[in-house]
Design a protein around this motif. Structure first.
Motif, PDB file in Angstrom:
ATOM      1  N   MET A  55       0.837  -1.201   0.000  1.00 36.64           N
ATOM      2  CA  MET A  55       0.000   0.000   0.000  1.00 36.64           C
ATOM      3  C   MET A  55       0.869   1.246   0.000  1.00 36.64           C
ATOM      4  N   ARG A  56       0.458   2.270  -0.741  1.00 38.18           N
ATOM      5  CA  ARG A  56       1.179   3.531  -0.785  1.00 38.18           C
ATOM      6  C   ARG A  56       0.194   4.672  -0.606  1.00 38.18           C
ATOM      7  N   LEU A  57       0.616   5.719   0.136  1.00 38.78           N
ATOM      8  CA  LEU A  57      -0.222   6.889   0.359  1.00 38.78           C
ATOM      9  C   LEU A  57       0.526   8.132  -0.085  1.00 38.78           C
ATOM     10  N   ASN A  58      -0.204   9.050  -0.749  1.00 40.39           N
ATOM     11  CA  ASN A  58       0.367  10.350  -1.059  1.00 40.39           C
ATOM     12  C   ASN A  58       0.501  11.169   0.216  1.00 40.39           C
ATOM     13  N   GLN A  59       1.208  12.307   0.116  1.00 42.07           N
ATOM     14  CA  GLN A  59       1.476  13.115   1.301  1.00 42.07           C
ATOM     15  C   GLN A  59       0.194  13.568   1.994  1.00 42.07           C
ATOM     16  N   ALA A  60      -0.798  14.013   1.212  1.00 42.12           N
ATOM     17  CA  ALA A  60      -2.036  14.508   1.808  1.00 42.12           C
ATOM     18  C   ALA A  60      -2.785  13.402   2.535  1.00 42.12           C
ATOM     19  N   SER A  61      -2.878  12.216   1.938  1.00 45.17           N
ATOM     20  CA  SER A  61      -3.550  11.100   2.590  1.00 45.17           C
ATOM     21  C   SER A  61      -2.775  10.638   3.821  1.00 45.17           C
ATOM     22  N   MET A  62      -1.445  10.675   3.723  1.00 48.75           N
ATOM     23  CA  MET A  62      -0.627  10.297   4.868  1.00 48.75           C
ATOM     24  C   MET A  62      -0.829  11.277   6.021  1.00 48.75           C
ATOM     25  N   ASP A  63      -0.897  12.577   5.713  1.00 47.94           N
ATOM     26  CA  ASP A  63      -1.147  13.594   6.740  1.00 47.94           C
ATOM     27  C   ASP A  63      -2.497  13.369   7.408  1.00 47.94           C
ATOM     28  N   LYS A  64      -3.505  13.063   6.587  1.00 49.47           N
ATOM     29  CA  LYS A  64      -4.850  12.859   7.122  1.00 49.47           C
ATOM     30  C   LYS A  64      -4.892  11.627   8.024  1.00 49.47           C
ATOM     31  N   LEU A  65      -4.247  10.547   7.583  1.00 51.04           N
ATOM     32  CA  LEU A  65      -4.214   9.330   8.377  1.00 51.04           C
ATOM     33  C   LEU A  65      -3.503   9.577   9.705  1.00 51.04           C
ATOM     34  N   TYR A  66      -2.397  10.316   9.668  1.00 54.99           N
ATOM     35  CA  TYR A  66      -1.644  10.612  10.891  1.00 54.99           C
ATOM     36  C   TYR A  66      -2.460  11.497  11.837  1.00 54.99           C
ATOM     37  N   ASP A  67      -3.163  12.478  11.277  1.00 50.89           N
ATOM     38  CA  ASP A  67      -4.018  13.348  12.104  1.00 50.89           C
ATOM     39  C   ASP A  67      -5.112  12.546  12.801  1.00 50.89           C
ATOM     40  N   LEU A  68      -5.748  11.636  12.053  1.00 49.83           N
ATOM     41  CA  LEU A  68      -6.793  10.799  12.647  1.00 49.83           C
ATOM     42  C   LEU A  68      -6.226   9.939  13.763  1.00 49.83           C
ATOM     43  N   MET A  69      -5.052   9.371  13.536  1.00 49.15           N
ATOM     44  CA  MET A  69      -4.443   8.490  14.528  1.00 49.15           C
ATOM     45  C   MET A  69      -4.098   9.254  15.802  1.00 49.15           C
ATOM     46  N   THR A 290     -11.888  12.105  -3.887  1.00 46.50           N
ATOM     47  CA  THR A 290     -11.327  12.132  -5.234  1.00 46.50           C
ATOM     48  C   THR A 290      -9.860  12.521  -5.169  1.00 46.50           C
ATOM     49  N   ASP A 291      -9.147  12.291  -6.291  1.00 44.89           N
ATOM     50  CA  ASP A 291      -7.744  12.697  -6.371  1.00 44.89           C
ATOM     51  C   ASP A 291      -7.613  14.211  -6.305  1.00 44.89           C
ATOM     52  N   GLU A 292      -8.593  14.923  -6.902  1.00 42.89           N
ATOM     53  CA  GLU A 292      -8.546  16.380  -6.876  1.00 42.89           C
ATOM     54  C   GLU A 292      -8.644  16.910  -5.451  1.00 42.89           C
ATOM     55  N   GLU A 293      -9.518  16.277  -4.654  1.00 40.14           N
ATOM     56  CA  GLU A 293      -9.664  16.695  -3.256  1.00 40.14           C
ATOM     57  C   GLU A 293      -8.380  16.444  -2.481  1.00 40.14           C
ATOM     58  N   GLU A 294      -7.701  15.356  -2.795  1.00 37.33           N
ATOM     59  CA  GLU A 294      -6.435  15.039  -2.132  1.00 37.33           C
ATOM     60  C   GLU A 294      -5.370  16.076  -2.481  1.00 37.33           C
ATOM     61  N   GLU A 295      -5.290  16.446  -3.765  1.00 41.39           N
ATOM     62  CA  GLU A 295      -4.312  17.450  -4.201  1.00 41.39           C
ATOM     63  C   GLU A 295      -4.605  18.803  -3.566  1.00 41.39           C
ATOM     64  N   SER A 306       2.887  20.961   8.327  1.00 46.46           N
ATOM     65  CA  SER A 306       3.524  20.067   7.369  1.00 46.46           C
ATOM     66  C   SER A 306       4.567  19.227   8.091  1.00 46.46           C
ATOM     67  N   TYR A 307       4.586  17.947   7.770  1.00 44.92           N
ATOM     68  CA  TYR A 307       5.541  17.049   8.408  1.00 44.92           C
ATOM     69  C   TYR A 307       6.734  16.896   7.477  1.00 44.92           C
ATOM     70  N   LYS A 308       7.849  17.473   7.881  1.00 42.00           N
ATOM     71  CA  LYS A 308       9.034  17.425   7.057  1.00 42.00           C
ATOM     72  C   LYS A 308       9.650  16.029   7.075  1.00 42.00           C
ATOM     73  N   VAL A 309      10.293  15.688   5.969  1.00 37.15           N
ATOM     74  CA  VAL A 309      10.954  14.396   5.867  1.00 37.15           C
ATOM     75  C   VAL A 309      12.238  14.427   6.692  1.00 37.15           C
ATOM     76  N   VAL A 310      12.470  13.396   7.433  1.00 36.16           N
ATOM     77  CA  VAL A 310      13.691  13.285   8.219  1.00 36.16           C
ATOM     78  C   VAL A 310      14.670  12.424   7.444  1.00 36.16           C
ATOM     79  N   ASN A 311      15.793  12.998   7.030  1.00 37.07           N
ATOM     80  CA  ASN A 311      16.830  12.266   6.328  1.00 37.07           C
ATOM     81  C   ASN A 311      17.924  11.871   7.307  1.00 37.07           C
ATOM     82  N   ILE A 312      18.239  10.595   7.361  1.00 37.82           N
ATOM     83  CA  ILE A 312      19.278  10.100   8.243  1.00 37.82           C
ATOM     84  C   ILE A 312      20.468   9.691   7.393  1.00 37.82           C
ATOM     85  N   GLU A 313      21.572  10.393   7.538  1.00 36.98           N
ATOM     86  CA  GLU A 313      22.758  10.137   6.740  1.00 36.98           C
ATOM     87  C   GLU A 313      23.808   9.475   7.621  1.00 36.98           C
TER      88      GLU A 313
END
Length: 354
Positions: A55-69, A290-295, A306-313
Motif C-alpha cells: 500500500m502507498r499513500l500520497n502526502q495529503a492522505s498520509m497527513d490525514k491518516l496521521y491526524d486521525l491516529m 477524489t484525487d482532486e480533493e487530495e491534491e 507540514s511534516y518534514k521528511v527526516v533524512n538520516i545520513e
C-alpha cells in the motif's frame, strides 16, 4: 489490481503492517527505558510502518491518516476514567489487531508476545506512575487540535478542536458516585455527613476491566470508533496563528537532535520493510473522495502542520553503518529480496528514501 481493493489485498496489507509493527527487534527497542520521542521521530516511524506493505499513500492522505491516529489516541488518553485504564485502552487496541490476523498463527504469536511484555512491564506499576505516564502523553499532544468530523458529529469535540469532558457516566473503578461529603475529626472518626446535588448522572461500574491476556476489558475506549459507517474528515483548527507560533518551538535547533536521529536510525534498523516483489506495482490508498480533493488538501495545508521528511545520513560513520548492518542481519526475513545490495547499504537506502 492497482485500482481495486480486494479482500486478498486487505488481508495482505494488514498482515505485512502488523508483522512489521510487532517485529521482535523493534519491540525490544520500544520497551527499553528511554526519553519520549519527538513528534518528528514519531511521524517518521509511523510513515515506515504505514508503508511496510504494497500500500502507498500520497502526502495529503498520509497527513490525514496521521491526524486521525493522533487525535483518536489523544481522545482515548484524555477520557480515561483513571490513569491505569491507559493499559486497558492498549489492550483494546491489541485485541482488535488480533482479530485482523487470527488466520496467521505466526503473526498472532508476535502480538501475544507483546501482550505478555506489556503485562509484565506495566501491571506492577503504581497509580502514581500511571498518572505520570498519562500526563506525559497529554503534554505531548497538548498543542494538537485537529478537528475530526466523527468527533464533531458525536459532540465530543468542539469547533476549535478541543475535546469535551463528559459530566455523566460511570465513575472510575474503586471510586464512589459524587454527592456525599464526609467530615472526620483528628482521630479519623467520621463526625458529619453532607450531601449535595451533582449536575451529571453518575453510576458505579459493575466490574473492573480484565488486565489479563484474554478477558472483557469493560472500557470501550480504544475499540473501533468506525463501527457505524460514516465519512471522516480532518480539519485544521481555526487558531492557525496560535498553532504557528507553537510550531516554531519545534523547529528551533535541538542540541540533542543528532543523538536522537542516531537512535532513530538504530530503531529503524529493526523494521523489516516488505518491498513489492518483482515487478508488482502495488496500489495507492486515497483517504479523500477524489484525487482532486487530495491534491487540494496537500496545497492548502498550513506550513506549520507540514511534516518534514527526516533524512538520516550514516554513510560518513563506518561504525554506525556496521551497527545498522548487524541489526538488519539479525532480522528473520521470510523471503529473500532479489537483487539487493549489501545489508548496510540497503538499509541506508531505505532510510534515505524516507
Amino acid at each position: 489490481r492497482v485500482d481495486e481493493w480486494t479482500d486478498v489485498d486487505r488481508k495482505r496489507v494488514m498482515n505485512d503492517i502488523i508483522s512489521t509493527m510487532f517485529n521482535r527487534k523493534f519491540m525490544e527497542e520500544l520497551f527499553k527505558p528511554q526519553e519520549l520521542y519527538s513528534k518528528k521521530a514519531l511521524r517518521t516511524v509511523y510513515d515506515r510502518l504505514a508503508h511496510a506493505s504494497i500500500m502507498r499513500l500520497n502526502q495529503a492522505s498520509m497527513d490525514k491518516l496521521y491526524d486521525l491516529m493522533t487525535m483518536a489516541f489523544k481522545y482515548q488518553v484524555l477520557l480515561c476514567p483513571r490513569p491505569r485504564d491507559i493499559l486497558l485502552v492498549t489492550f483494546n487496541h491489541l485485541d482488535a489487531i488480533k482479530d485482523f490476523i487470527y488466520e496467521s498463527p505466526a503473526i498472532l504469536n508476535q502480538v501475544d508476545e507483546t501482550f505478555r511484555q506489556l503485562i509484565e512491564t506495566y501491571s506492577c506499576l503504581s497509580d502514581g506512575e500511571f498518572q505520570l505516564i498519562r500526563q506525559t502523553l497529554l503534554i505531548f499532544f497538548q498543542d494538537m487540535h485537529i478537528r475530526v468530523s466523527i468527533f464533531l458529529k458525536d459532540r465530543v469535540q468542539n469547533s476549535n478542536g478541543r475535546f469535551v469532558l463528559p459530566i455523566s457516566g460511570p465513575v472510575p473503578w474503586g471510586t464512589e458516585v459524587p454527592g456525599l461529603i464526609r467530615i472526620f475529626n483528628h482521630k479519623g472518626v467520621e463526625v458529619k455527613r453532607t450531601e449535595f446535588t451533582t449536575a451529571g448522572n453518575y453510576f458505579t461500574p459493575q466490574r473492573e476491566g480484565s488486565f489479563e491476556l484474554y478477558g472483557d476489558r469493560v472500557l470501550k475506549l480504544g475499540t473501533n470508533m468506525y463501527s457505524v459507517s460514516r465519512p471522516v474528515e480532518t480539519h485544521v483548527a481555526g487558531s492557525s496563528k496560535n498553532l504557528a507560533s507553537r510550531a516554531k518551538e519545534n523547529t528551533v535547533p535541538n542540541p540533542l537532535a543528532k543523538e536522537e536521529l542516531n537512535f532513530l536510525a538504530r530503531l529503524l534498523g529493526g523494521l523489516d520493510i516488505q518491498k513489492p516483489a518483482g515487478g508488482e506495482a502495488g496500489f495507492r490508498l486515497n483517504l479523500f473522495t477524489t484525487d482532486e480533493e487530495e491534491e487540494h488538501a496537500a496545497q492548502t495545508r498550513p506550513e506549520d502542520l507540514s511534516y518534514k521528511v527526516v533524512n538520516i545520513e550514516a554513510t560518513q560513520e563506518p561504525g554506525r553503518r556496521a551497527e545498522l548492518a548487524r541489526i538488519l542481519g539479525e532480522l528473520e526475513v521470510a523471503e529473500p529480496r532479489p537483487g539487493s545490495a549489501g545489508k548496510g547499504e540497503d538499509l541506508l537506502a531505505l532510510m534515505d528514501g524516507l
